[in-house]
Design a protein around this motif. Sequence first.
Motif, PDB file in Angstrom:
ATOM      1  N   LEU A 222      21.988  11.206  52.349  1.00  0.00           N
ATOM      2  CA  LEU A 222      22.910  10.321  51.833  1.00  0.00           C
ATOM      3  C   LEU A 222      23.938   9.966  50.796  1.00  0.00           C
ATOM      4  CD1 LEU A 222      19.615   8.356  52.716  1.00  0.00           C
ATOM      5  CD2 LEU A 222      22.014   7.444  54.081  1.00  0.00           C
ATOM      6  N   ASP A 223      23.225  10.748  50.058  1.00  0.00           N
ATOM      7  CA  ASP A 223      24.129  11.057  48.552  1.00  0.00           C
ATOM      8  C   ASP A 223      25.680  11.692  49.386  1.00  0.00           C
ATOM      9  OD1 ASP A 223      22.559  10.135  46.667  1.00  0.00           O
ATOM     10  OD2 ASP A 223      21.499  12.316  46.192  1.00  0.00           O
ATOM     11  N   LYS A 224      25.771  12.372  50.356  1.00  0.00           N
ATOM     12  CA  LYS A 224      27.384  13.644  50.882  1.00  0.00           C
ATOM     13  C   LYS A 224      27.200  12.230  51.223  1.00  0.00           C
ATOM     14  CE  LYS A 224      24.484  17.815  50.937  1.00  0.00           C
ATOM     15  NZ  LYS A 224      25.530  18.488  50.188  1.00  0.00           N
TER      16      LYS A 224
ATOM     17  N   PRO B 279       9.787  10.261  63.680  1.00  0.00           N
ATOM     18  CA  PRO B 279      10.702  10.441  62.133  1.00  0.00           C
ATOM     19  C   PRO B 279       9.506  10.447  61.064  1.00  0.00           C
ATOM     20  CG  PRO B 279      12.408   9.274  64.002  1.00  0.00           C
ATOM     21  CD  PRO B 279      10.708   9.230  64.371  1.00  0.00           C
ATOM     22  N   HIS B 280       9.485  11.383  60.494  1.00  0.00           N
ATOM     23  CA  HIS B 280       8.454  11.475  59.097  1.00  0.00           C
ATOM     24  C   HIS B 280       9.800  10.500  58.467  1.00  0.00           C
ATOM     25  CE1 HIS B 280       5.506  13.374  60.156  1.00  0.00           C
ATOM     26  NE2 HIS B 280       5.939  15.008  60.380  1.00  0.00           N
ATOM     27  N   VAL B 281      11.075   9.946  58.229  1.00  0.00           N
ATOM     28  CA  VAL B 281      11.456   9.318  57.724  1.00  0.00           C
ATOM     29  C   VAL B 281      11.494   8.110  58.745  1.00  0.00           C
ATOM     30  CG1 VAL B 281      11.882  10.584  55.296  1.00  0.00           C
ATOM     31  CG2 VAL B 281      13.273  10.466  57.783  1.00  0.00           C
ATOM     32  N   ASP B 282      12.670   6.971  57.741  1.00  0.00           N
ATOM     33  CA  ASP B 282      12.890   5.123  58.148  1.00  0.00           C
ATOM     34  C   ASP B 282      14.024   5.411  58.974  1.00  0.00           C
ATOM     35  OD1 ASP B 282      13.314   2.780  59.512  1.00  0.00           O
ATOM     36  OD2 ASP B 282      13.538   2.429  57.618  1.00  0.00           O
ATOM     37  N   LEU B 283      14.554   5.575  60.285  1.00  0.00           N
ATOM     38  CA  LEU B 283      15.888   5.548  60.326  1.00  0.00           C
ATOM     39  C   LEU B 283      16.502   4.221  61.040  1.00  0.00           C
ATOM     40  CD1 LEU B 283      15.893   9.544  62.071  1.00  0.00           C
ATOM     41  CD2 LEU B 283      16.567   9.175  59.590  1.00  0.00           C
ATOM     42  N   SER B 284      15.496   3.457  61.415  1.00  0.00           N
ATOM     43  CA  SER B 284      15.949   2.416  61.383  1.00  0.00           C
ATOM     44  C   SER B 284      17.076   1.833  60.879  1.00  0.00           C
ATOM     45  CB  SER B 284      15.495   1.047  61.863  1.00  0.00           C
ATOM     46  OG  SER B 284      14.542   0.754  60.514  1.00  0.00           O
TER      47      SER B 284
ATOM     48  N   LEU C 137      20.004   2.685  58.554  1.00  0.00           N
ATOM     49  CA  LEU C 137      20.274   3.691  57.454  1.00  0.00           C
ATOM     50  C   LEU C 137      21.864   2.447  58.073  1.00  0.00           C
ATOM     51  CD1 LEU C 137      19.531   7.267  58.914  1.00  0.00           C
ATOM     52  CD2 LEU C 137      19.339   5.371  56.380  1.00  0.00           C
ATOM     53  N   PRO C 138      22.891   2.910  56.562  1.00  0.00           N
ATOM     54  CA  PRO C 138      25.053   2.353  56.820  1.00  0.00           C
ATOM     55  C   PRO C 138      25.470   3.384  57.587  1.00  0.00           C
ATOM     56  CG  PRO C 138      23.729   3.525  54.894  1.00  0.00           C
ATOM     57  CD  PRO C 138      22.028   3.722  55.561  1.00  0.00           C
TER      58      PRO C 138
END
Length: 337
Positions: free
Chosen positions: A119-121, A137-142, A144-145
């Motif tokens: 996201l920083d990139k 996924p171990h992270v929430d991808l739902s 994202l921008p």
Amino acid sequence: MSTGHRKRATIRDVALAAGVSVSTASNALNGQGRTNSETRDRVKRIAEEIGFRPNALARGLLSRRSHSIGVITNDTYGRLTLPMTAGVSEALVDHGVSVFLCATNNDPRLAQLHLEALLDKQVDGIIFTATRLDHTPHVDLSSLPMPVVYAFAEGPANSVSFVPDDSQGARLAVEHLISLGYRRILHITGPEDFVAVRRRATAYRGCLDAMGEKSEVMFGAWGEEWGHEAVHRILSRPEPQPDAIFCGSDETARGVIDALRDHGLSVPSDIAVVGFDNWHVVAAQTRPALTTIDMGLKELGRKAGLAMLDLTQGKPVEFGIKAIGCSLVIRKSCGAV
């Protein structure tokens, strides 16, 4: 006194050499504006001749894109992800898009750190891949921008997913064995809680049911050790032994072949064996070389990359799970010429 370094060409150098304005040269190189094809081709040719390379940062500011995407995977060793990522890169490289590969090692904290770094990139999108289709996924991808595409993983209904057609692949394997005259075909596969395992087992049973033949599925842990154990079990039974074994992975198939050899049985003369994966380092080195099912991972990655490219360019992409057909790779273990 010369330093030996050639001065970097600029957009002004391109415009001057092409006999056009700086804005026209910029539009021609970026595919913007109403530049005619003759001028566009001339500008691109001259830019290549004088060694002009557009500034990626400036290009990103103009287009509001970073021309990069991230691939997040839990596949530590890359057996599945590397061929898929090669396909993704193949689809994107000609469009000037770079790929960042991030392995999470099934660690939620590491997954979150990778996501924050991407996201920083300001990557244009993220492709999520996994070692099993039903991995979450171990992270929430739902939320994202940016667009998210799933490859060898099944995302939510409002996403785009590409998976191997496990049912079709299993039918290829079993129908091939049937075509060679085998009828007592056993299926030795992985854990039943894998959705891919269940789909392959269902397709296997369907093929044998259609022939009026008995089917049997043995579920167990992935790997060569399970192949050895399964063979020991079936050879300890009094009933007629199988004349062919369809394995749910190449590693299991190699264990099966080694165990049959340990029991004095020959492959394929006594029992034919077919695997699933076409993991070349295993399948080609097995003795005899292993007939197996190729899941088309590179093509799967290429389609995921093309879908991501369309999404980042604002083009319509149909949501849903898209199954990619598998192919049969015939080697010596099945008895076919």
